[in-house]
Write a protein that holds these residues in place. Structure first.
Motif, PDB file in Angstrom:
ATOM      1  N   GLY A  49       0.836  -1.193   0.000  1.00  0.00           N
ATOM      2  CA  GLY A  49       0.000   0.000   0.000  1.00  0.00           C
ATOM      3  C   GLY A  49       0.865   1.236   0.000  1.00  0.00           C
ATOM      4  N   CYS A  50       0.409   2.235   0.755  1.00  0.00           N
ATOM      5  CA  CYS A  50       1.200   3.453   0.897  1.00  0.00           C
ATOM      6  C   CYS A  50       1.695   3.507   2.327  1.00  0.00           C
ATOM      7  N   LEU A  51       2.987   3.528   2.484  1.00  0.00           N
ATOM      8  CA  LEU A  51       3.566   3.650   3.820  1.00  0.00           C
ATOM      9  C   LEU A  51       4.085   5.081   3.974  1.00  0.00           C
ATOM     10  N   TYR A  52       3.667   5.704   5.051  1.00  0.00           N
ATOM     11  CA  TYR A  52       3.988   7.118   5.303  1.00  0.00           C
ATOM     12  C   TYR A  52       5.081   7.170   6.362  1.00  0.00           C
ATOM     13  N   PHE A  53       6.185   7.796   6.030  1.00  0.00           N
ATOM     14  CA  PHE A  53       7.267   7.978   6.984  1.00  0.00           C
ATOM     15  C   PHE A  53       7.252   9.425   7.467  1.00  0.00           C
ATOM     16  N   GLY A  54       6.972   9.619   8.751  1.00  0.00           N
ATOM     17  CA  GLY A  54       7.100  10.944   9.358  1.00  0.00           C
ATOM     18  C   GLY A  54       8.507  11.022   9.921  1.00  0.00           C
ATOM     19  N   LEU A  55       9.340  11.866   9.316  1.00  0.00           N
ATOM     20  CA  LEU A  55      10.769  11.864   9.653  1.00  0.00           C
ATOM     21  C   LEU A  55      11.176  13.164  10.318  1.00  0.00           C
ATOM     22  N   MET A  56      12.200  13.094  11.151  1.00  0.00           N
ATOM     23  CA  MET A  56      12.821  14.310  11.648  1.00  0.00           C
ATOM     24  C   MET A  56      14.296  14.260  11.266  1.00  0.00           C
ATOM     25  N   LEU A  57      14.764  15.352  10.654  1.00  0.00           N
ATOM     26  CA  LEU A  57      16.168  15.411  10.240  1.00  0.00           C
ATOM     27  C   LEU A  57      16.968  15.973  11.408  1.00  0.00           C
ATOM     28  N   THR A  58      17.392  15.096  12.291  1.00  0.00           N
ATOM     29  CA  THR A  58      18.068  15.515  13.531  1.00  0.00           C
ATOM     30  C   THR A  58      19.556  15.727  13.250  1.00  0.00           C
ATOM     31  N   PRO A  59      20.261  16.379  14.186  1.00  0.00           N
ATOM     32  CA  PRO A  59      21.712  16.528  14.016  1.00  0.00           C
ATOM     33  C   PRO A  59      22.424  15.175  13.898  1.00  0.00           C
ATOM     34  N   ASP A  60      21.786  14.096  14.382  1.00  0.00           N
ATOM     35  CA  ASP A  60      22.374  12.749  14.259  1.00  0.00           C
ATOM     36  C   ASP A  60      21.857  11.988  13.049  1.00  0.00           C
ATOM     37  N   GLY A  61      21.224  12.692  12.131  1.00  0.00           N
ATOM     38  CA  GLY A  61      20.706  12.024  10.932  1.00  0.00           C
ATOM     39  C   GLY A  61      19.191  11.859  11.003  1.00  0.00           C
ATOM     40  N   PRO A  62      18.588  11.394   9.884  1.00  0.00           N
ATOM     41  CA  PRO A  62      17.132  11.247   9.835  1.00  0.00           C
ATOM     42  C   PRO A  62      16.638  10.160  10.788  1.00  0.00           C
ATOM     43  N   LYS A  63      15.564  10.474  11.517  1.00  0.00           N
ATOM     44  CA  LYS A  63      14.959   9.483  12.418  1.00  0.00           C
ATOM     45  C   LYS A  63      13.457   9.438  12.192  1.00  0.00           C
ATOM     46  N   VAL A  64      12.869   8.287  12.496  1.00  0.00           N
ATOM     47  CA  VAL A  64      11.426   8.114  12.322  1.00  0.00           C
ATOM     48  C   VAL A  64      10.696   8.696  13.529  1.00  0.00           C
ATOM     49  N   ILE A  65       9.767   9.616  13.254  1.00  0.00           N
ATOM     50  CA  ILE A  65       8.878  10.143  14.300  1.00  0.00           C
ATOM     51  C   ILE A  65       7.648   9.253  14.378  1.00  0.00           C
ATOM     52  N   GLU A  66       7.130   8.889  13.229  1.00  0.00           N
ATOM     53  CA  GLU A  66       5.956   8.007  13.197  1.00  0.00           C
ATOM     54  C   GLU A  66       5.844   7.347  11.831  1.00  0.00           C
ATOM     55  N   TYR A  67       5.184   6.195  11.846  1.00  0.00           N
ATOM     56  CA  TYR A  67       4.764   5.550  10.602  1.00  0.00           C
ATOM     57  C   TYR A  67       3.250   5.711  10.504  1.00  0.00           C
ATOM     58  N   ASN A  68       2.740   5.935   9.304  1.00  0.00           N
ATOM     59  CA  ASN A  68       1.311   5.809   9.068  1.00  0.00           C
ATOM     60  C   ASN A  68       1.121   4.760   7.980  1.00  0.00           C
ATOM     61  N   CYS A  69       0.014   4.022   8.081  1.00  0.00           N
ATOM     62  CA  CYS A  69      -0.173   2.892   7.174  1.00  0.00           C
ATOM     63  C   CYS A  69      -0.956   3.296   5.932  1.00  0.00           C
TER      64      CYS A  69
END
Ligand code: AMP
Ligand code: GLY
Length: 423
Positions: free
Chosen positions: A266-286
């Motif tokens: 399907g469509c997987l939604y990546f809510g990302l934050m571009l932190t000083p330590d690199g991109p991290k996942v804030i949330e997934y939506n399905c």
């Protein structure tokens, strides 16, 4: 082909408009749709959570293909129920939709497969959660485990506020069963990026990136909302960051879900934050995000229905997914008071002719055919253009040509993105 789209917001309107571009699509039913979607599809008054009525309708109407757009029916197993009747669907089965349906599941998956995300602890009793808060310093991020209409995340600015949020979720049952378990996580900083991706469980194809504006008021003030506007692409999301995300987040997530026996289609939604330590996942939506979809799909050059069927068939690697090299901006017009209480039932005046798209989210048709406001987020005004600046200007011109009593919008959608671009 007779299609059925489950849901009734701006996202569903954007999906339906795009599906109609395929010449083999002869009819689209929207369950329940809304008064604005009624211009583009046949609306059927069946709620998105009424799985058995949805399945009965699909069988009775000989639906050839179904798109399940919102989180609730996906988590409730709508795709499983339709597939059992032999109806091909776009959307994950319930055992994969859990990636959004349970934050505890998502955090555990990321921990076990080394996918970068905020450090966290999970609790199912208030006493231990409150005791853990005593060991932290603010801001403290408290998240209800389950679906909570986008309101299950509290960024507490003090220990007291964190404990109050915990008490509301775990003792007062503010979100019902969704708040029985909570995740307390590290506060991250950096620009946020939304990336939607098509995936058939093996191949993953990210769409153009976007930026949401979640707070109700200009300058990111006011309450958290479902989203007050979006722009695409997101200027913070460089090619280099995209490459890192593919390697450290997107591929590992798809592979992890397959390894767990929960292939995500399907469509997987990546809510990302571009932190000083690199991109991290804030949330997934399905599912497709809203209003992200209202800027992403207007930029899609390839045929949406062809892509969706390839996702269902497991042949996503065989189709082209191309986006126009342009920018898009969506300005949400909402009812004054949203996301708290607001009045509805006001007539909406739309321009006769206009550039761009008006995606209707919260509206119904009166007996005489007048379109009336019927929700917090009423509609999205989307325009595309060769540059972000032009897309923003055009979207505001379109938004300003629409009127209803008690309308409000943010005036700074895209401002941060433009600043980042011009840095
Ligand atoms: P969500 O409802 O999961 O989209 O979260 C709402 C918003 O809370 C996100 O868009 C972020 O701005 C913020 N947020 C969530 N988790 C964190 C975190 N760990 N650190 C900082 N902000 C966060
Ligand atoms: N705009 C955020 C979401 O769809 O969850």
């Amino acid at each position: 082909m007779r299609l059925m789209v489950i849901g009734g917001g701006g996202r569903e309107h954007a999906i339906i408009k795009k599906l109609k571009e395929n010449p083999t699509v002869t009819e689209i039913f929207a369950l329940p749709g809304n008064g604005g979607i009624a211009r583009d599809a046949t609306c059927v008054p069946i709620g998105a959570k009424d799985i058995s009525a949805i399945v009965d309708f699909a069988v009775r109407e000989h639906i050839d293909y179904a798109v399940v757009a919102p989180d609730d029916p996906l988590v409730l197993g709508c795709v499983d129920a339709l597939k059992e009747k032999g109806i091909p669907c776009f959307g994950p089965r319930a055992n994969a939709a859990i990636i959004e349906g349970s934050k505890v599941f998502a955090k555990d998956l990321m921990r076990r497969y080394g996918i970068p995300t905020a450090a966290c602890e999970t609790f199912d009793d208030y006493e231990s959660a409150a005791a853990y808060v005593d060991t932290l310093s603010a801001p403290i991020v408290v998240k209800a485990d389950g679906l909570a209409l986008g309101k299950g995340v509290v960024i507490a600015q003090s220990m007291d506020e964190a404990k109050q949020a915990l008490a509301e979720m775990m003792l007062d049952g503010k979100f019902g069963a969704s708040g029985a378990r909570v995740v307390i996580e590290e506060f991250l900083t950096g620009p946020e990026v939304s990336v939607l991706a098509f995936t058939d469980g093996a191949t993953i194809v990210p769409m153009v990136s976007s930026m949401d504006h979640k707070r109700a008021l200009d300058g990111d003030q006011g309450l958290n909302t479902g989203g007050m506007g979006t722009v695409a692409p997101n200027p913070y999301y460089t090619d280099e960051i995209a490459e890192t995300c593919m390697r450290t987040i997107f591929r590992p997530t798809i592979d992890a879900m397959r390894a767990e026996g929960r292939p995500f289609k399907g469509c997987l939604y990546f809510g990302l934050m571009l932190t000083p330590d690199g991109p991290k996942v804030i949330e997934y939506n399905c599912r497709f995000g809203d209003p992200e979809t209202q800027v992403v799909l207007p930029l899609l050059e390839s045929d949406l229905f062809t892509i969706m069927r390839a996702v269902t068939d497991g042949t996503l690697d065989k189709v082209e997914v191309r986006f126009r090299d342009e920018s898009a901006c969506c300005v949400i017009l909402a009812s004054e008071g949203y996301p708290a209480s607001y009045k509805k039932g006001y007539p909406i005046t739309l321009p006769e002719r206009h550039e761009g798209d008006i995606f209707i989210a919260g509206a119904k048709l009166a007996q005489d055919g007048t379109l009336l406001t019927d929700g917090g987020r009423v509609l999205g005004a989307t325009c595309t253009a060769p540059t972000l600046r032009e897309a923003v200007d055009k979207a505001y011109r379109l938004a300003d040509s629409i009127s209803f009593e008690n309308a409000f919008c943010r005036r700074d959608i895209g401002a941060r993105a433009l600043m980042a671009k011009e840095r």
